[in-house]
Design an enzyme around this catalytic site. Structure first.
Site, PDB file in Angstrom:
ATOM      1  N   CYS A  95       0.837  -1.200   0.000  1.00 50.47           N
ATOM      2  CA  CYS A  95       0.000   0.000   0.000  1.00 50.47           C
ATOM      3  C   CYS A  95       0.870   1.248   0.000  1.00 50.47           C
ATOM      4  O   CYS A  95       1.842   1.350   0.752  1.00 50.47           O
ATOM      5  CB  CYS A  95      -0.900  -0.014   1.232  1.00 50.47           C
ATOM      6  N   CYS A  98       0.027   3.041   3.906  1.00 46.54           N
ATOM      7  CA  CYS A  98       0.496   2.412   5.159  1.00 46.54           C
ATOM      8  C   CYS A  98       1.777   1.615   4.985  1.00 46.54           C
ATOM      9  O   CYS A  98       2.331   1.101   5.969  1.00 46.54           O
ATOM     10  CB  CYS A  98      -0.596   1.523   5.752  1.00 46.54           C
ATOM     11  N   ASP A 321      29.733   9.453  54.114  1.00 46.17           N
ATOM     12  CA  ASP A 321      31.045   9.413  53.467  1.00 46.17           C
ATOM     13  C   ASP A 321      31.584   7.991  53.484  1.00 46.17           C
ATOM     14  O   ASP A 321      31.151   7.137  54.278  1.00 46.17           O
ATOM     15  CB  ASP A 321      32.020  10.353  54.171  1.00 46.17           C
TER      16      ASP A 321
END
Length: 503
Positions: A95, A98, A321
């Site tokens: 197509c 599409c 830390d």
């Protein structure tokens, strides 16, 4: 079909009879669609190479649904008869609008051309289902997503412009068009539910069908800059007929790839850090690892394999830390697993917790490990703003500690301090002045050396404890050094509790 039985231009009665073959009554929606079709427009679109599903999308006044999807190209062509055959080009394989998406023709990931044996959506759904199952996801519902190349919408716009030039007064041109994306969902969603044995909704599990152009040559009728300007000029001049046929181009099916994605799942718990050489997150500087390991890798690396996920993210309520231990009740954390294929049971999580806690090196510990919904992220953020932290700091001072010092420190409640961004983090933090609160402090003497003591304190979240002890060259006021009137240094620091909100 004889010439006498063919409808005149604009008459769809013959087409209606063609759609209702064998006297079988189609649903009312098909009847309405048949009556709305313009025979000449159908003939024009078939001649151009538009598939039957795109024709029904573009020129019917009823909504495209699964009933309309059953109307075949042969039905449309059979109604038009020999007159059409003389004018029409051979039936197109792809197509022009599409690009095969609604015909279930495409290239797979290996560039192999795939054409479904059946023109209905069940074969296509079965093909998708096989790929989904190969990825090993566990799910009982799914959401379907479709991505299409821009060429398809450009092709559709050009076809509609062509129709507008010939049938400008027709009502069906003004109706809202069902997109290729939505039409595909109409075709495959029901059979996909059946083949996967799952319902479709706004699920956390998504199946994504991605269609992409096969090659740069397969441009369809996508417009160049020159063509776009020319089209706009034609529209302004009231001309929308195609002077140069843009449909005479190369058309190839799209490449289709199927991707599955599970929305992130979350696990919560509290962690302990027993080593002063383990960072919270993976820490690499100049390709060299800092520390022996990280909390993030130990916990996340244990949970990820159980989820069969792609990756994980580690989130914690604050951080310590690398040289600070996390003790007491532990620090709240979340593990966010990306694209998990399964969710481990609570028993599996308990086993993961035990494995971490019983590891030989005992660098990190975990408790309360459990699966939790995505709302936990908001809960952690809300609690983070209110949380308090408790610490135990080993402090050295330049003079012996006296009893009056202990009493003075212990009597300080809700002490307000001002902290400028510490010198040690100025390279990565904005230079700001922050007010913080020391909620309470207690002193624990150390036998045998009056220059050392343990300082237990509870503070507002975001307080720099090391700087509160030594003063950071006057950038934190008051500090433990200024309170005692002597030099103070922090030797070791442990976090002993993190309180979230009302906890």
């Amino acid at each position: 079909m004889s010439d006498e039985s063919k409808p005149a231009s604009g008459d769809s009665s013959g087409l209606l009879n063609g759609l209702l073959t064998g006297g079988a009554q189609k649903p009312q929606r098909v009847n309405e669609a048949a009556r709305s079709l313009h025979p000449n427009a159908v003939k024009d679109l078939l001649s151009l190479g538009v598939c039957e599903r795109c024709i029904l999308r573009l020129i019917t006044v009823t909504t495209f649904d699964s009933d309309l999807a059953t109307v075949s190209s042969s039905t449309l062509r059979g109604w038009l008869g020999s007159g059409f055959e003389e004018a029409a080009s051979p039936e197109p394989s792809i197509c022009i609008v599409c690009l095969g998406v609604l015909q279930f023709v495409f290239y797979d990931a290996k560039q192999t051309l795939v054409k479904m044996k059946s023109d209905c959506g069940s074969d296509h759904a079965a093909w998708i289902t096989d790929l989904v199952k190969q990825q090993g996801h566990e799910f009982d519902s799914f959401g379907l997503e479709v991505s299409l190349p821009s060429t398809i919408s450009e092709n559709e716009r050009a076809v509609l412009l062509y129709l507008k030039g010939k049938y400008s007064n027709e009502a069906w041109l003004q109706s809202e068009k069902v997109s290729v994306k939505d039409a595909l969902k109409v075709l495959v969603l029901d059979p996909l539910r059946a083949s996967l044995g799952a319902k479709s909704d706004s699920s956390s599990f998504h199946i994504r069908l991605t269609y992409s152009k096969a090659s740069d040559d397969a441009q369809g009728v996508s417009e160049t800059t020159h063509e776009r300007k020319k089209r706009k000029t034609d529209e302004e001049n009231g001309s929308s007929c195609i002077s140069e046929n843009p449909f005479e181009k190369v058309y190839e099916p799209c490449i289709l790839s199927v991707h599955c994605n599970q929305m992130p799942i979350f696990f919560s718990g509290r962690y302990f850090k027993y080593s002063r050489n383990v960072s919270q997150s993976r820490w690499i500087i100049d390709d060299e690892r800092m520390g022996e390991a990280s909390v993030e890798e130990i916990i996340g690396g244990s949970i990820l394999p159980a989820c069969l996920g792609d990756s994980y993210k580690f989130h914690a309520a604050g951080r310590e830390d690398i040289d600070v231990r996390m003790l007491g009740s532990g620090r709240p954390f979340l593990i966010e697993v990306q694209n998990s294929r399964k969710c481990p049971s609570q028993q599996s999580l308990t086993e993961i917790e035990e494995k971490i806690n019983n590891s030989e090196k005992k660098l990190v510990g975990v408790k309360d490990l459990k699966f939790i919904g995505s709302e936990c992220w908001a809960m952690m953020r809300e609690g983070e703003a209110e949380k308090q932290k408790q610490y135990a700091a080993l402090v050295w001072i330049s003079r012996p500690l006296e009893e009056k010092d202990c009493n003075s420190i212990s009597s300080m409640i809700e002490l307000k301090i001002l902290q400028n961004t510490p010198i040690r983090v100025l390279h990565r933090r904005s230079p700001l002045e922050r007010e913080r609160t020391i909620h309470w402090m207690k002193v624990e003497k150390i036998k045998g050396n009056a220059h050392y003591f343990l300082l237990h304190l509870c503070t507002q979240a975001g307080t720099y404890i090391k700087e509160f002890v030594h003063g950071d060259l006057g950038r934190t006021t008051p500090s433990m050094g200024s309170i005692l009137g002597c030099r103070a240094e922090i030797i070791q620091l442990d976090v002993t509790d993190v309180k979230m909100g009302d906890s």
